[in-house]
Design a protein around this motif. Structure first.
Motif, short mmCIF file in Angstrom:
data_model
loop_
_atom_site.label_atom_id
_atom_site.label_comp_id
_atom_site.label_asym_id
_atom_site.label_seq_id
_atom_site.Cartn_x
_atom_site.Cartn_y
_atom_site.Cartn_z
N UNK A 182 0.85 -1.18 0.00
CA UNK A 182 0.00 0.00 0.00
C UNK A 182 0.89 1.24 0.00
N UNK A 183 0.75 2.05 -1.04
CA UNK A 183 1.42 3.35 -1.09
C UNK A 183 0.40 4.40 -0.68
N UNK A 184 0.63 5.04 0.43
CA UNK A 184 -0.30 6.03 0.96
C UNK A 184 0.30 7.42 0.82
N UNK A 185 -0.40 8.30 0.13
CA UNK A 185 0.08 9.67 -0.06
C UNK A 185 -0.14 10.45 1.23
N UNK A 186 0.96 10.93 1.81
CA UNK A 186 0.91 11.79 3.00
C UNK A 186 1.81 12.98 2.68
N UNK A 187 1.24 14.04 2.17
CA UNK A 187 2.04 15.15 1.67
C UNK A 187 2.72 15.95 2.77
N UNK A 188 2.08 16.05 3.92
CA UNK A 188 2.66 16.82 5.00
C UNK A 188 3.78 16.08 5.70
N UNK A 189 4.90 16.79 5.94
CA UNK A 189 6.04 16.15 6.60
C UNK A 189 5.67 15.65 7.99
N UNK A 190 4.96 16.46 8.75
CA UNK A 190 4.59 16.06 10.11
C UNK A 190 3.69 14.83 10.09
N UNK A 191 2.81 14.76 9.09
CA UNK A 191 1.92 13.62 8.98
C UNK A 191 2.66 12.33 8.69
#
Length: 527
Positions: free
Chosen positions: A222-231
């Motif tokens: 699973x590739x999950x897009x998490x654009x925020x660094x903190x996230x």
């Protein structure tokens, strides 16, 4: 939002995962589910729509190209097992036999022909793949597993170019981008099969047990897009994902000191650079300072002004303070360790006195107003880096505005020449590609990444001379000469080459690639 789902695959995968036996590392033997959090935002399943970092990273798991690139960015066998020059205009490729697409159909030369026929027909591409295929004027099937290409002019980089073009089944030669995005046409020969894709949110794939190459260790990814660094950091620390990319420099010590995780770093084949509108007489975001007479011409047309802007950038400070040492100041398109790069070029020093003297010599002693456009969500510290560049130019005597925006807006506007100066990244696989793509006047295989439409007849001639030389010794010399001439003319301003900083659970071995990639092929369970 686009949602693609193949639930019959998904349910079967869950059943196998539940039945798998766990190792001491917590991963099921041959049935492990790898979950990664990435900043790379996949926005299409069409392998021929957008030549971009996120697309190449994810598509390479579903599709194969004729050739792959090794860690030194040299071509190695993929769907082609051998290739050779018959003469300067003719190439022959032997194709791999006994390869199946995910739907069970056999891979043959017809699929290669169908792919090359489709590439120039894909509409509205922000960065088309024709830059890699346009030199081919004739494709001939010599048998089910042999093919011949004829190029219009000698093209010594054809093998590297074709490593960028993923092969689709001839069944989908007429498929639209919407058909691929719906999942119906997203059928490749790669190591993984599509399970589910939600546009800009996540991609779920399962192992292709009929893959012709090395068996993959992950049953499901699973590739999950998490654009925020903190996230991304939070997701890793909470155990929601197993690995993440683009670790912020401030978080590296915390992760490195946590015994649950490991940091992986590696140099890139990417340059963060500044492009300048040096062609138009009037540029939209350049004007006289408040209260001064209007400018007679676009200052960026003068090489001395472009060099002054380069000399007013403190590259080492950017690398040391903003990137925490995770990069190297740049003097050209590729780091000098790569084959074919110039060994003569040196990084422009931070020299405000010399920069001011050049501005005065060019007739702009009082400076001018300028806006630097950049992304604010695409690259590590991209907004802060743009501000640092702007501060240097302010010290030079310019009136500077910095505008950072979402990448989806930025690239569209940059392509439409709506900016005067912008900062972006460009990754190359071969030393000649940077000048060819970013500097040469757009047309044919040239200038495909030249969004400012920069044009210089002398540079064009040098680039074409290198591009047309098949003798490797002579070609290396010509490529180096063209690179040096591009930097002498300050066709672009190279700022730095980033290092990739990745993190994952200690049970996973992550091997960074020079290109901007983050996918399951770079990871394996620790032995």
């Amino acid at each position: 939002m686009t949602i693609v789902s193949r639930r019959l695959f998904m349910g079967g995968t869950f059943a196998v995962l539940a039945a798998g036996s766990l190792t001491s590392h917590g991963f099921a033997q041959t049935t492990a589910h790898l979950r990664i959090g990435t900043k790379l935002e996949l926005n299409t399943l069409d392998p021929h729509f957008f030549n971009g970092f996120p697309q190449a990273s994810s598509h390479s798991l579903i599709f194969d190209a004729l050739l792959s690139l090794n860690d030194e960015l040299n071509p190695v066998p993929g769907l082609a097992t051998a290739w050779r020059n018959i003469d300067p205009l003719t190439w022959e490729f032997e194709l791999r036999q006994n390869v199946k697409f995910h739907d069970g159909s056999a891979f043959t030369a017809d699929d290669v022909l169908a792919t090359l026929d489709r590439v120039p027909k894909v509409p509205n591409s922000p960065n088309p793949f024709t830059q890699f295929t346009r030199s081919i004027v004739k494709s001939e099937k010599l048998g089910d597993h042999r093919i011949r290409f004829t190029t219009a002019t000698p093209n010594p980089t054809l093998a590297t170019d074709l490593a960028r073009v993923f092969i689709i089944s001839k069944k989908y030669a007429e498929a639209s981008t919407a058909d691929f995005n719906a999942g119906t046409a997203a059928v490749g020969t790669g190591p993984y099969k599509l399970v589910e894709w939600v546009n800009s949110q996540h991609l779920v794939i399962e192992r292709n047990d009929g893959y012709w190459g090395q068996k993959q260790p992950w049953a499901k990814v699973t590739e999950r897009v998490i654009k925020g660094d903190a996230g991304r950091i939070a997701a890793l620390l909470a155990g929601d994902v197993d690995a993440i990319d683009e670790v912020p420099t401030l978080d590296v010590p915390r992760i490195r000191d946590d015994k649950r995780f490991a940091i992986a770093t590696g140099p890139s084949s990417t340059v963060q650079y500044i492009a300048m509108d040096a062609v138009r007489d009037q540029s939209p975001f350049i004007s006289a300072k408040d209260g001064q007479p209007p400018l007679k011409d676009n200052p960026l047309k003068d090489r001395r002004v472009r060099k002054a802007l380069s000399l007013a950038i403190n590259r080492q400070l950017i690398v040391d303070r903003l990137l925490d040492g995770s990069g190297t100041p740049a003097s050209q398109f590729l780091p000098s360790r790569f084959e074919g790069t110039s060994q003569k070029l040196k990084v422009d020093p931070f020299d405000l006195n010399k920069a001011k003297a050049l501005l005065k010599e060019a007739g702009y002693e009082n400076g001018f107003k300028i806006t630097l456009h950049a992304t604010g969500d695409r690259y590590p510290k991209d907004r802060d880096i743009a501000q640092a560049v702007g501060q240097g130019w302010t010290r030079l005597g310019l009136q500077v505005n910095v505008e950072a925006m979402p990448g989806t807006v930025f690239f569209s506007q940059a392509t439409k020449q709506e900016y005067s100066v912008f900062m972006a990244q460009y990754g190359t696989e071969e030393a000649s590609i940077g000048p060819r793509a970013l500097v040469h006047t757009p047309g044919g295989i040239y200038g495909t990444g030249n969004r400012t439409k920069f044009s210089n007849a002398r540079l064009d001639a040098l680039i074409e001379k290198a591009q047309g030389e098949m003798d490797p010794v002579k070609r290396k010399q010509y490529v180096q000469e063209s690179i040096e001439a591009c930097m002498e003319e300050q066709a672009i301003i190279p700022v730095f080459h980033p290092n990739w900083v990745l993190a994952g659970k200690k049970e996973i071995v992550i091997t960074p690639r020079p290109e901007r990639r983050f996918n399951a092929a770079m990871m394996k369970p620790k032995a």
